[in-house]
Design a protein around this motif. Structure first.
Motif, PDB file in Angstrom:
ATOM      1  N   GLN A   1     -24.113 -28.665 -18.965  1.00 48.96           N
ATOM      2  CA  GLN A   1     -25.301 -28.135 -18.297  1.00 48.96           C
ATOM      3  C   GLN A   1     -25.071 -26.667 -17.897  1.00 48.96           C
ATOM      4  OE1 GLN A   1     -28.170 -29.214 -18.157  1.00 48.96           O
ATOM      5  NE2 GLN A   1     -29.165 -27.984 -16.585  1.00 48.96           N
ATOM      6  N   ASP A   2     -23.826 -26.368 -17.476  1.00 52.26           N
ATOM      7  CA  ASP A   2     -23.488 -24.987 -17.106  1.00 52.26           C
ATOM      8  C   ASP A   2     -23.642 -24.061 -18.320  1.00 52.26           C
ATOM      9  OD1 ASP A   2     -23.016 -25.825 -14.585  1.00 52.26           O
ATOM     10  OD2 ASP A   2     -20.809 -25.850 -14.753  1.00 52.26           O
ATOM     11  N   VAL A   3     -23.215 -24.563 -19.485  1.00 54.26           N
ATOM     12  CA  VAL A   3     -23.326 -23.768 -20.708  1.00 54.26           C
ATOM     13  C   VAL A   3     -24.795 -23.512 -21.028  1.00 54.26           C
ATOM     14  CG1 VAL A   3     -22.836 -23.678 -23.195  1.00 54.26           C
ATOM     15  CG2 VAL A   3     -21.140 -24.656 -21.625  1.00 54.26           C
ATOM     16  N   ARG A   4     -25.603 -24.583 -20.887  1.00 55.85           N
ATOM     17  CA  ARG A   4     -27.037 -24.461 -21.173  1.00 55.85           C
ATOM     18  C   ARG A   4     -27.668 -23.381 -20.279  1.00 55.85           C
ATOM     19  NH1 ARG A   4     -30.804 -28.063 -23.374  1.00 55.85           N
ATOM     20  NH2 ARG A   4     -29.495 -29.881 -23.132  1.00 55.85           N
ATOM     21  N   VAL A   5     -27.344 -23.431 -18.971  1.00 57.60           N
ATOM     22  CA  VAL A   5     -27.918 -22.455 -18.042  1.00 57.60           C
ATOM     23  C   VAL A   5     -27.461 -21.037 -18.404  1.00 57.60           C
ATOM     24  CG1 VAL A   5     -27.925 -21.686 -15.625  1.00 57.60           C
ATOM     25  CG2 VAL A   5     -28.210 -24.125 -16.184  1.00 57.60           C
ATOM     26  N   ALA A   6     -26.151 -20.909 -18.724  1.00 56.33           N
ATOM     27  CA  ALA A   6     -25.590 -19.582 -18.978  1.00 56.33           C
ATOM     28  C   ALA A   6     -26.218 -18.923 -20.210  1.00 56.33           C
ATOM     29  CB  ALA A   6     -24.071 -19.701 -19.154  1.00 56.33           C
ATOM     30  N   TYR A   7     -26.465 -19.714 -21.297  1.00 46.18           N
ATOM     31  CA  TYR A   7     -26.936 -19.090 -22.527  1.00 46.18           C
ATOM     32  C   TYR A   7     -28.435 -19.196 -22.757  1.00 46.18           C
ATOM     33  CZ  TYR A   7     -22.118 -18.265 -23.679  1.00 46.18           C
ATOM     34  OH  TYR A   7     -20.847 -17.810 -23.645  1.00 46.18           O
ATOM     35  N   LEU A   8     -29.005 -20.329 -22.313  1.00 50.24           N
ATOM     36  CA  LEU A   8     -30.428 -20.526 -22.605  1.00 50.24           C
ATOM     37  C   LEU A   8     -31.307 -20.386 -21.372  1.00 50.24           C
ATOM     38  CD1 LEU A   8     -30.201 -23.640 -24.995  1.00 50.24           C
ATOM     39  CD2 LEU A   8     -30.080 -21.224 -25.587  1.00 50.24           C
ATOM     40  N   GLY A   9     -30.662 -20.235 -20.188  1.00 46.53           N
ATOM     41  CA  GLY A   9     -31.415 -20.185 -18.936  1.00 46.53           C
ATOM     42  C   GLY A   9     -32.259 -18.930 -18.824  1.00 46.53           C
ATOM     43  N   LYS A  10     -33.062 -18.882 -17.730  1.00 44.75           N
ATOM     44  CA  LYS A  10     -33.989 -17.758 -17.523  1.00 44.75           C
ATOM     45  C   LYS A  10     -33.269 -16.423 -17.431  1.00 44.75           C
ATOM     46  CE  LYS A  10     -37.605 -20.148 -15.032  1.00 44.75           C
ATOM     47  NZ  LYS A  10     -37.663 -20.693 -13.685  1.00 44.75           N
ATOM     48  N   LYS A  11     -32.004 -16.515 -16.894  1.00 46.34           N
ATOM     49  CA  LYS A  11     -31.294 -15.245 -16.757  1.00 46.34           C
ATOM     50  C   LYS A  11     -30.288 -15.046 -17.886  1.00 46.34           C
ATOM     51  CE  LYS A  11     -31.813 -15.193 -11.800  1.00 46.34           C
ATOM     52  NZ  LYS A  11     -31.288 -15.939 -10.646  1.00 46.34           N
ATOM     53  N   GLY A  12     -30.354 -15.906 -18.904  1.00 48.34           N
ATOM     54  CA  GLY A  12     -29.389 -15.846 -20.013  1.00 48.34           C
ATOM     55  C   GLY A  12     -29.689 -14.704 -20.975  1.00 48.34           C
ATOM     56  N   PRO A  13     -28.717 -14.387 -21.870  1.00 45.87           N
ATOM     57  CA  PRO A  13     -28.839 -13.243 -22.782  1.00 45.87           C
ATOM     58  C   PRO A  13     -30.001 -13.373 -23.769  1.00 45.87           C
ATOM     59  CG  PRO A  13     -26.898 -14.577 -23.300  1.00 45.87           C
ATOM     60  CD  PRO A  13     -27.445 -15.096 -22.024  1.00 45.87           C
ATOM     61  N   ILE A  14     -30.290 -14.603 -24.201  1.00 43.25           N
ATOM     62  CA  ILE A  14     -31.348 -14.739 -25.206  1.00 43.25           C
ATOM     63  C   ILE A  14     -32.710 -14.458 -24.590  1.00 43.25           C
ATOM     64  CG2 ILE A  14     -32.490 -16.359 -26.782  1.00 43.25           C
ATOM     65  CD1 ILE A  14     -29.662 -17.494 -27.279  1.00 43.25           C
ATOM     66  N   THR A  15     -32.938 -15.019 -23.396  1.00 40.23           N
ATOM     67  CA  THR A  15     -34.190 -14.758 -22.698  1.00 40.23           C
ATOM     68  C   THR A  15     -34.357 -13.252 -22.500  1.00 40.23           C
ATOM     69  OG1 THR A  15     -33.706 -16.778 -21.510  1.00 40.23           O
ATOM     70  CG2 THR A  15     -35.580 -15.509 -20.717  1.00 40.23           C
ATOM     71  N   GLU A  16     -33.230 -12.630 -22.199  1.00 36.94           N
ATOM     72  CA  GLU A  16     -33.255 -11.181 -21.965  1.00 36.94           C
ATOM     73  C   GLU A  16     -33.693 -10.431 -23.237  1.00 36.94           C
ATOM     74  OE1 GLU A  16     -29.833  -8.246 -20.621  1.00 36.94           O
ATOM     75  OE2 GLU A  16     -29.869 -10.121 -19.438  1.00 36.94           O
ATOM     76  N   VAL A  17     -33.145 -10.850 -24.369  1.00 41.00           N
ATOM     77  CA  VAL A  17     -33.496 -10.221 -25.650  1.00 41.00           C
ATOM     78  C   VAL A  17     -34.990 -10.388 -25.912  1.00 41.00           C
ATOM     79  CG1 VAL A  17     -33.223 -10.370 -28.180  1.00 41.00           C
ATOM     80  CG2 VAL A  17     -31.210 -10.476 -26.691  1.00 41.00           C
ATOM     81  N   LEU A  18     -35.473 -11.630 -25.714  1.00 47.06           N
ATOM     82  CA  LEU A  18     -36.880 -11.900 -26.009  1.00 47.06           C
ATOM     83  C   LEU A  18     -37.793 -11.107 -25.080  1.00 47.06           C
ATOM     84  CD1 LEU A  18     -36.670 -15.751 -26.681  1.00 47.06           C
ATOM     85  CD2 LEU A  18     -37.070 -13.953 -28.364  1.00 47.06           C
ATOM     86  N   ARG A  19     -37.332 -10.966 -23.829  1.00 44.39           N
ATOM     87  CA  ARG A  19     -38.147 -10.199 -22.876  1.00 44.39           C
ATOM     88  C   ARG A  19     -38.239  -8.729 -23.262  1.00 44.39           C
ATOM     89  NH1 ARG A  19     -35.732 -12.099 -17.746  1.00 44.39           N
ATOM     90  NH2 ARG A  19     -36.892 -14.016 -17.395  1.00 44.39           N
ATOM     91  N   GLY A  20     -37.153  -8.239 -23.857  1.00 46.07           N
ATOM     92  CA  GLY A  20     -37.117  -6.810 -24.206  1.00 46.07           C
ATOM     93  C   GLY A  20     -37.819  -6.473 -25.521  1.00 46.07           C
TER      94      GLY A  20
END
Ligand code: FA5
Length: 337
Positions: A19-38
């Motif tokens: 679950q920690d891994v899921r939050v870290a990579y796919l969570g709202k503050k994760g890198p992928i969300t960040e990429v999509l936001r940008g």
């Protein structure tokens, strides 16, 4: 990023870590969300390329996490099943079992004995009317013999029955065709007696009643003699003493020799070597008449015995209170295996 994430998924050993891994990579503050936001800042040509890449990476990581989740869950279930297996070869824990109370067994034994002589078993209420407890038994209000049985009254006309004799009157009254009656009735009775080794304020009685044409005192003696011999053995002595009950005439009391005292006297048999177990007699003509039986045609005998005292004699119980204090050490002695 994807390689790093998949590496973390592979290393996770519990659902919590996963679950920690899921939050870290796919969570709202994760890198992928960040990429999509940008995405807005990217050029028209870059947008679909980066968008597709980000989605693929997100999909791969999510799949890896789901796959790993199933593996961990399966492993945990396996572990749980292993821990909870039951060793069927272990000996079971014994479940303590009860058994019939000595008094119950004695009452049943006496019932069987009388059923064998053609008596049927009846019942009557423990809360009784003054009429059945006394009046129908030739004990009108103010009769001095009422004092023989100090009573627990509930109202002026209702009381806890002091003996099982009211069932005599109830049974005869209920016979619409006034045919012969041959019954016994076991049940609890209540008296304001002071408790001691042979007296209890609540005890058991078994009533007997035989009404037919030509029933005689010798029939009563024969039945009581047979009862005593079967209950206590041929070597036990019986004696009938003249007595008085308002509902029988003549009346007797029966005593049994008290072998447990070895001739010295004890608390049960006092100093006499005898213990009274029952009262009996020929049904008083008035009692027959009140119940609708013509005393010129019918006669009968009746008896009332105390099963506690019978059990005491038979098994050498030295105090009637043992029946009611329910000490398991006492009760267990009489459980049949
Ligand atoms: C009666 O109760 C009469 N109804 C018996 C009877 C029935 C006589 C039919 C004639 C015809 P008595 O009070 O004696 O009688 O009690 C009968 C028996 O109950 C006694 O012999 C005794 O075994 C038992 N008993 C009496 N009082 C107690 C007591 N307090 N504790 C234990 N047993 C008792």
């Amino acid at each position: 990023l994807e390689t790093e994430a998949l590496q973390k998924v592979a290393e996770a050993t519990s659902l919590k870590e996963l679950q920690d891994v899921r939050v870290a990579y796919l969570g709202k503050k994760g890198p992928i969300t960040e990429v999509l936001r940008g995405m807005g800042k990217l050029s028209k040509e870059e947008r679909p390329v980066i968008g597709e890449l980000a989605n693929t990476v997100r999909g791969n990581i999510a799949d890896a996490i789901d796959g790993k989740k199933e593996t961990i869950e399966a492993a945990e279930l396996e572990k749980q099943l292993e821990e909870e297996t039951i060793d069927v070869t272990l000996p079971g824990r014994p479940a303590p079992t009860g058994g019939p109370h000595l008094l119950t067994s004695i009452v049943e034994e006496i019932e069987d004995l009388f059923i064998g002589m053609g008596f049927e078993v009846r019942e009557g209420p423990e809360v009784e009317t003054d009429y059945y407890n006394f009046e129908a038994l030739n004990l009108p209000k103010g009769h001095p013999a009422r004092d023989m049985q100090d009573s627990f009254y509930i109202t002026e006309d209702i009381l806890m029955r002091t003996h099982t004799s009211p069932v005599q009157a109830r049974t005869m009254n209920a016979m619409e065709d006034k045919r012969p009656v041959k019954m016994i009735c076991p049940g609890k009775v209540y008296r304001r007696d002071t408790d001691d080794a042979t007296h209890s304020h609540q005890f058991t009685q078994i009533e007997g009643l035989y009404v037919d044409k030509n029933v005689r005192m010798s029939d009563l003696k024969g039945v009581l003699d047979r009862f005593a011999k079967q209950m206590f053995g041929e070597d036990r002595e019986i004696r009938l003493r003249p007595s008085f009950f308002p509902f029988t005439e003549p009346s007797v009391e029966m005593d049994i020799s008290c072998k447990m005292c070895h001739g010295d006297g004890c608390s049960v048999c006092k100093q006499t070597g005898w213990i009274e177990i029952l009262g009996a007699g020929m049904v008083h003509p008035r009692v027959l008449e009140m119940a609708g039986y013509d005393p010129k045609v019918y006669s009968g005998f009746a008896f009332g015995m105390g099963p506690e005292r019978i059990a005491m004699l038979k098994y050498g119980v030295d105090d009637i209170r043992h029946f009611y204090t329910n000490d398991k050490r006492f009760l267990k002695q009489y459980h049949q295996a």
